[in-house]
Scaffold this motif. Structure first.
Motif, PDB file in Angstrom:
ATOM      1  N   TRP A  10      -0.971  -0.123  -0.752  1.00  0.00           N
ATOM      2  CA  TRP A  10      -1.596  -0.467  -2.036  1.00  0.00           C
ATOM      3  C   TRP A  10      -1.733   0.762  -2.925  1.00  0.00           C
ATOM      4  CZ3 TRP A  10      -1.496  -4.876  -4.145  1.00  0.00           C
ATOM      5  CH2 TRP A  10      -1.499  -6.035  -3.379  1.00  0.00           C
ATOM      6  N   ARG A  11      -2.053   1.875  -2.320  1.00  0.00           N
ATOM      7  CA  ARG A  11      -2.153   3.118  -3.088  1.00  0.00           C
ATOM      8  C   ARG A  11      -0.794   3.465  -3.703  1.00  0.00           C
ATOM      9  NH1 ARG A  11      -4.446   7.125   0.555  1.00  0.00           N
ATOM     10  NH2 ARG A  11      -6.257   5.830   0.314  1.00  0.00           N
ATOM     11  N   LYS A  12       0.275   3.311  -2.942  1.00  0.00           N
ATOM     12  CA  LYS A  12       1.611   3.592  -3.471  1.00  0.00           C
ATOM     13  C   LYS A  12       1.974   2.633  -4.597  1.00  0.00           C
ATOM     14  CE  LYS A  12       3.497   5.584   0.745  1.00  0.00           C
ATOM     15  NZ  LYS A  12       4.419   5.398   1.866  1.00  0.00           N
ATOM     16  N   VAL A  13       1.621   1.351  -4.444  1.00  0.00           N
ATOM     17  CA  VAL A  13       1.884   0.357  -5.499  1.00  0.00           C
ATOM     18  C   VAL A  13       1.101   0.716  -6.762  1.00  0.00           C
ATOM     19  CG1 VAL A  13       1.504  -2.072  -6.158  1.00  0.00           C
ATOM     20  CG2 VAL A  13       2.519  -1.518  -3.934  1.00  0.00           C
ATOM     21  N   ALA A  14      -0.161   1.088  -6.572  1.00  0.00           N
ATOM     22  CA  ALA A  14      -0.989   1.444  -7.724  1.00  0.00           C
ATOM     23  C   ALA A  14      -0.422   2.660  -8.456  1.00  0.00           C
ATOM     24  CB  ALA A  14      -2.425   1.715  -7.278  1.00  0.00           C
ATOM     25  N   ILE A  15      -0.034   3.666  -7.703  1.00  0.00           N
ATOM     26  CA  ILE A  15       0.509   4.870  -8.318  1.00  0.00           C
ATOM     27  C   ILE A  15       1.832   4.576  -9.006  1.00  0.00           C
ATOM     28  CG2 ILE A  15       1.486   7.145  -7.800  1.00  0.00           C
ATOM     29  CD1 ILE A  15      -0.729   7.423  -5.644  1.00  0.00           C
ATOM     30  N   ARG A  16       2.637   3.741  -8.404  1.00  0.00           N
ATOM     31  CA  ARG A  16       3.977   3.476  -8.942  1.00  0.00           C
ATOM     32  C   ARG A  16       3.974   2.505 -10.111  1.00  0.00           C
ATOM     33  NH1 ARG A  16       9.122   2.549  -5.216  1.00  0.00           N
ATOM     34  NH2 ARG A  16      10.533   3.488  -6.704  1.00  0.00           N
ATOM     35  N   TRP A  17       3.096   1.472 -10.076  1.00  0.00           N
ATOM     36  CA  TRP A  17       3.163   0.414 -11.090  1.00  0.00           C
ATOM     37  C   TRP A  17       1.896   0.252 -11.924  1.00  0.00           C
ATOM     38  CZ3 TRP A  17       7.869  -1.017 -11.992  1.00  0.00           C
ATOM     39  CH2 TRP A  17       8.805  -0.955 -10.975  1.00  0.00           C
ATOM     40  N   VAL A  18       0.759   0.198 -11.293  1.00  0.00           N
ATOM     41  CA  VAL A  18      -0.479  -0.112 -12.002  1.00  0.00           C
ATOM     42  C   VAL A  18      -0.892   1.035 -12.931  1.00  0.00           C
ATOM     43  CG1 VAL A  18      -2.914  -0.710 -11.755  1.00  0.00           C
ATOM     44  CG2 VAL A  18      -1.222  -1.697 -10.197  1.00  0.00           C
ATOM     45  N   LEU A  19      -0.924   2.254 -12.439  1.00  0.00           N
ATOM     46  CA  LEU A  19      -1.329   3.380 -13.285  1.00  0.00           C
ATOM     47  C   LEU A  19      -0.401   3.570 -14.486  1.00  0.00           C
ATOM     48  CD1 LEU A  19      -2.592   6.022 -10.691  1.00  0.00           C
ATOM     49  CD2 LEU A  19      -3.929   4.584 -12.230  1.00  0.00           C
ATOM     50  N   PRO A  20       0.924   3.536 -14.313  1.00  0.00           N
ATOM     51  CA  PRO A  20       1.791   3.634 -15.500  1.00  0.00           C
ATOM     52  C   PRO A  20       1.586   2.471 -16.483  1.00  0.00           C
ATOM     53  CG  PRO A  20       3.061   4.130 -13.538  1.00  0.00           C
ATOM     54  CD  PRO A  20       1.715   3.623 -13.081  1.00  0.00           C
ATOM     55  N   LEU A  21       1.340   1.267 -15.955  1.00  0.00           N
ATOM     56  CA  LEU A  21       1.096   0.122 -16.827  1.00  0.00           C
ATOM     57  C   LEU A  21      -0.198   0.303 -17.614  1.00  0.00           C
ATOM     58  CD1 LEU A  21       2.028  -2.671 -17.735  1.00  0.00           C
ATOM     59  CD2 LEU A  21       0.696  -3.632 -15.846  1.00  0.00           C
ATOM     60  N   LEU A  22      -1.248   0.778 -16.951  1.00  0.00           N
ATOM     61  CA  LEU A  22      -2.514   1.049 -17.641  1.00  0.00           C
ATOM     62  C   LEU A  22      -2.349   2.146 -18.687  1.00  0.00           C
ATOM     63  CD1 LEU A  22      -5.092   0.863 -14.710  1.00  0.00           C
ATOM     64  CD2 LEU A  22      -4.774  -0.773 -16.578  1.00  0.00           C
ATOM     65  N   LEU A  23      -1.582   3.171 -18.358  1.00  0.00           N
ATOM     66  CA  LEU A  23      -1.310   4.243 -19.310  1.00  0.00           C
ATOM     67  C   LEU A  23      -0.547   3.715 -20.520  1.00  0.00           C
ATOM     68  CD1 LEU A  23      -1.512   7.245 -19.967  1.00  0.00           C
ATOM     69  CD2 LEU A  23       0.623   7.584 -18.711  1.00  0.00           C
ATOM     70  N   LEU A  24       0.419   2.858 -20.304  1.00  0.00           N
ATOM     71  CA  LEU A  24       1.186   2.265 -21.401  1.00  0.00           C
ATOM     72  C   LEU A  24       0.285   1.411 -22.296  1.00  0.00           C
ATOM     73  CD1 LEU A  24       3.897   1.708 -22.806  1.00  0.00           C
ATOM     74  CD2 LEU A  24       4.190  -0.214 -21.229  1.00  0.00           C
TER      75      LEU A  24
END
Length: 195
Positions: A10-24
């Motif tokens: 889950w941490r890897k998914v968050a770093i790879r997808w969720v954080l960039p999406l939130l940043l966007l």
């Protein structure tokens, strides 16, 4: 129960997808609302004097807004900042004095040209201080373009804290709109103001 391997996945998914999406999303929201953030929209208050800032944008509109505020009793006198430079064979301060004589009518004697030697808002504060000092004012009302209100107010409050400052905006749709990405001129003004 979540195991250590699941947490890591889950941490890897968050770093790879969720954080960039939130940043966007944050960048898009900033872009959408940052044009509005440049504008301070205060109702004018009665002041000792009105200061109409110089600038390449909307100079006539700023002057006429200051004139309207002066005639409505928001100031005892008005200072029109004009750059001390020759442009196209004409000194801007002399042109401003002629313009006042031609347009101010009954309040002409209450309007003064304030010579500005530096073409920056920070530099303009020194000229304004020299112009308004003989009046010993306590409250001053700035008149400037809407996109310039936040920065101008902050600069004048910081550099001339001995006065109480308010700001009145002038809108010019040729130069700026809060949805700055719609027109090239608006985008240029937006980027220059943030710079």
């Amino acid at each position: 129960m979540v195991t250590g391997g699941s947490k890591s996945r889950w941490r890897k998914v968050a770093i790879r997808w969720v954080l960039p999406l939130l940043l966007l999303v944050a960048i898009l929201l900033w872009g959408r609302f940052s044009g509005q953030w440049l504008i301070v929209d205060q109702p004018p208050e009665k002041s000792d004097a009105i200061v109409v800032l110089a600038g390449d944008f909307s100079g006539d509109l700023r002057y006429y807004r200051g004139l309207e505020l002066l005639r409505s009793g928001y100031g005892q006198s008005m200072f029109l900042d004009a750059e001390v430079r020759v442009k196209f064979g004409e000194n801007a301060t002399e042109a401003a004095e002629r313009f006042i004589r031609a347009t101010a009518g009954d309040v002409q004697e209450r309007i003064h040209v304030c010579p500005v030697r530096v073409t920056s808002t920070v530099g303009e504060t020194d000229s304004v201080r020299a112009c308004v000092a003989p009046l010993h004012p306590k409250r001053l009302l700035l008149v400037t373009s809407d996109f310039h209100t936040r920065r101008a107010l902050a600069v004048f409050q910081n550099r001339l804290p001995e006065y109480s400052w308010r700001v009145a905006k002038v809108r010019d749709d040729r130069v700026f709109g809060t949805q700055w990405w719609h027109k090239r001129a608006w985008a240029k003004t937006y980027l220059l103001e943030w710079e």
